[in-house]
Design an enzyme around this catalytic site. Structure first.
Site: not given
Ligand SMILES: CC(C)(COP(=O)(O)OP(=O)(O)OC[C@H]1O[C@@H](n2cnc3c(N)ncnc32)[C@H](O)[C@@H]1OP(=O)(O)O)[C@@H](O)C(=O)NCCC(=O)NCCS
Length: 373
Positions: A310, A220, A259
């Site tokens: 971010d 987050h 996201h």
């Molecule tokens: C924000 C976040 C938690 C949302 O994730 P989510 O809705 O749970 O999506 P998922 O983690 O299920 O991701 C879906 C796919 O995209 C990929 N993905 C998502 N965000 C990614 C990232 N930042 N880097 C690399 N791959 C990513 C996942 O590995 C997944 O791939 P797969 O289907 O091959 O396993 C995730 O994008 C993340 O961890 N981002 C990095 C942290 C961040 O920037 N947070 C601030 C959010 S405002």
């Protein structure tokens, strides 16, 4: 009974009139006003007024709102005393969490959840969050905290209190815009945490303290600091290709990308990218912007994953000279306007938030006396 998706994705938990998000179209609006109109035209406190009052302030109303909050910036002596007793290496988000909790102990309206008391507390919280962050930052450097200067804007005074000397008007304006962009975002994890606490009829300070705890995590709010560490780790544009290849091979999450709600560009990133380009150039840090925009191109091109709020905020803060571990507290400084608005909205039409869990453990085990185990 089957559980909703593991992270509650797609679940509409309740209603709000505060911010609207369309994750498919990439739209964010506060109280009906598009972020693309607010970001270049409004100030942070103007947007807080909008969120709390459901209308834009007149010039006079804004001036009096700013003056009122400026007069509330000084934190309780007991809060400063408490902060001076924490270890110097306390991470700033933990210091903020503690500072807000202490404020809740001393607040004259602490146990009053009436709309009037909530608004008074919301004003104190938005006004004092910068003071707490700056005080904890000064204390860890072995300096005394500085008293607020109500003649300065909220952003300019934060820069002065944190650095010990005034910053430029441009730095204050840039910081102010990031606070506006961080202000509110539907039922994100920290806001939802605040609402869950508020819905037990917990008080506003308890709710926002919980919000800080949720924001602290790297999935987050912690992502802005992690994004900066990533950009610095890459270091040079030519390192990007191999770095990314390795990150993909290790299935590493690239911080500042992806996201839960936006399946297209995060509308806030557009403004932060423009600010990052300008500020890194002025600071002679063009290489960081070059790495960032190429990383974005590669993430979009190879994975279809966009930069979130971010990502470009990281280089904005870096170019402004903000220490990396203060990035997430600054996110909290902006989000405080939203958290408090959500607590007020929750208390105005409350129902306990208490979902069920799908039980997947064992059943019907025979009792074993303690001596027989
Ligand atoms: C924000 C976040 C938690 C949302 O994730 P989510 O809705 O749970 O999506 P998922 O983690 O299920 O991701 C879906 C796919 O995209 C990929 N993905 C998502 N965000 C990614 C990232 N930042 N880097 C690399 N791959 C990513 C996942 O590995 C997944 O791939 P797969 O289907 O091959 O396993 C995730 O994008 C993340 O961890 N981002 C990095 C942290 C961040 O920037 N947070 C601030 C959010 S405002």
């Amino acid at each position: 009974m089957t559980a909703a998706g593991k992270g509650l994705e797609g679940v509409v938990a309740s209603q709000t009139s505060l911010s609207f998000i369309d994750g498919q179209e990439g739209i964010l609006a506060y109280r009906g006003y598009d972020i693309h109109d607010l970001a270049p035209n409004a100030s942070f406190l103007e947007s807080v007024f909008l969120l709390w009052n459901d209308r834009l302030p007149t010039r006079e109303e804004l001036a009096s709102f700013e003056a009122e909050l400026a007069g509330l910036r000084a934190v309780e002596p007991g809060t400063l005393e408490g902060l001076s007793g924490i270890p110097r290496d306390t991470v700033p988000m933990a210091a903020l969490r503690t500072g807000l909790s202490l404020e809740g102990i001393f607040d004259p309206d602490a146990e009053d959840n009436s709309p009037e008391a909530n608004l008074r507390k919301a004003k104190r919280l938005v006004a004092r969050t910068p003071t707490i962050i700056a005080a904890a930052h000064r204390l860890r450097q072995g300096h005394d905290p500085l008293d607020p200067d109500p003649s300065l804007s909220i952003a300019a005074d934060f820069v002065r209190m944190a650095n010990g000397e005034p910053g430029t008007d441009e730095a204050a304006a840039a910081l102010d815009r990031t606070l506006l962009l961080y202000l509110d975002h539907g039922f994100n994890a920290s806001t939802f945490a605040c609402r869950v606490i508020a819905a037990t009829l917990g008080d506003m300070h308890s709710a926002v303290t919980g919000g800080v705890g949720a924001l602290k995590g790297s999935l987050h709010g912690g992502a802005n600091a992690k994004a900066m560490e990533t950009i610095l780790e890459i270091g040079e544009p030519e390192n990007l290709g191999p770095w990314l290849e390795k990150a993909f091979a290790e299935k590493r999450k690239v911080m500042g990308f992806g996201h839960r709600v936006y399946k297209t560009k995060d509308p806030r990133a557009k403004h932060l990218k423009a600010m990052s380009e300008q500020l890194t150039k002025q600071a002679g840090l063009e290489t960081l912007f070059e790495i960032s925009s190429e990383l974005e191109n590669q993430m979009v091109g190879q994975k279809g994953i966009n930069a979130n709020v971010d990502f470009y905020c990281a280089t904005v803060y870096y170019a402004l000279g903000v220490p990396i571990d203060l990035y997430t507290p600054l996110f909290g400084m902006g989000r405080m306007g939203g958290w408090t608005a959500h607590v007020m909205e929750q208390h105005a039409d409350n129902r306990l938030i208490r979902p069920r869990a799908e039980y997947v453990g064992k059943n019907d085990l025979p009792w074993i006396a303690i001596d027989d185990r």
